[in-house]
Enzyme design. Sequence first.
Site: not given
Ligand code: FRU
Length: 490
Positions: A27, A209
């Site tokens: 992300d 998320e």
């Molecule tokens: C989204 C996610 C978020 C989390 C991160 C962990 O892709 O699952 O919810 O903070 O990636 O790397």
Amino acid sequence: ESAETAYYQEAYRPQFHFTPEEKWMNDPNGLVYHKGVYHLFYQYYPDDTVWGPMHWGHAVSKDMIHWDHKPIALFPDEHGYIFSGSAVVDENNTSGFGSKDNPALVAIYTYHLIEGEKAGKNDFQTQGIAYSLDNGDTWIKYEGNPVIPNKGVKDFRDPKVFWNDKVDKWTMLLVAGDHLQIWESPNLIDWQYKSEFGRNQGAHGGVWECPDLFSFKVEGTDEVKWVLLISINPGAPNGGSGTQYFIGDFDGTTFTSDQKDERWIDLGRDNYAGVTYNNVPSNERIFIGWMSNWDYARDTPTEKWRSAMTLPRKLSLQKTGDSYELFNYPLKGFDDLLEKEPARNLTVASQGVSEIPFENYNQSDLQFRTGESLFELTYKNSLEEQVVINVDRTTMTMTLNRANSGKTDFHESFADPLQKMKLPNLPEGEVGFRIIMDSSSIEIFVNGGQYAMTSQLFPNENYNALEIKNMDQKEMTINDFQLSKVKSIW
Ligand code: FRU
């Protein structure tokens, strides 16, 4: 060519999308403009090309297209891995971390305590903060972390913080499993729970998320509407990860929406966890997504690094008929990378095929306008690999087929299913199509970004021909057909 840019020669290395120099990325995090630069932090694991203990990687840019890599910003500590989150500029020094002359850049992120998760506990995600007084180069973690502890909510993460004029406080969006929570703070340190949204609205095929919330003046009107972004995984219409949006209202503490249908910012398989920039001087709302999908993100056929970001895209809210539509479209500044040929008009005979060769479609931008309703575009190479875009306006559907696009067998769900996009509110008549292809991705925008489709591709040879097939009973007219080479950003 310098040593630092040698990696641009690697197979599948994007030529004009952001990638880490090496190792795993997911992300985008902490998107914020500060003192003349756009910061891009990102979920990063510096020791492998698969997901692991999360850090925040860091890059800066003046235009969100040419990026300079910076040292890692945040490392895991005793509270856990550093998961996704946001960053703000504390102009009024509400936190006391900086001063009015040198406001602190404050990162707000999730701590993920792997030991807690492994022990089967539910309280392993908490929220922490860190600040920088030197424009993001070095970071100091707040000694009182975590600032929001966890009372037993298993998935409790991805804080997005922004200054909220309606209440003169900081607002934090957090996801808690199947819903959004809104919290508030005067100083980024002491947080109070305010409201929730979404237990019974929207798509719920997976955990919620990476929330984001912002307002727009609906284009051409004086009406203000708020848009909430929520990524979910799994549960996207084309499988795995996807980002839905809600159009509604926000009174300063509570978000409401009467939206009945599910809306998605992008119907391709590879645009996830996208969020927008804080503090953009032009007040534009600029979005960057992670160009992958948790279904196969760990398996894509690159060697030194894994995954790229989408092009930065400007969001806007427009009204077509009775419907509000969130548009996303590449920033104008991207056009500076185009080596444009003059635009021309084309026709394709009824049931006919027109073939347009080009040296390297894997570094191209194609734009045209048409009102035709049944046609197909096929990018091809000499290995008979192809990617097929089918437009059928009689059923208001567009599909993308990458089943024979090159390397697809690294994961069973990569080639299948057919990526399908409904175009229910596309206006009648001529609309614009834009297709931007890099070494390992395709981004398709219909009608200036009313509909978008982003997808990874791994051809064994660059595509060098485009076939336009007219499936209608009448001649097809294509206006302002413009095919450009996209310059590399190095
Ligand atoms: C989204 C996610 C978020 C989390 C991160 C962990 O892709 O699952 O919810 O903070 O990636 O790397």
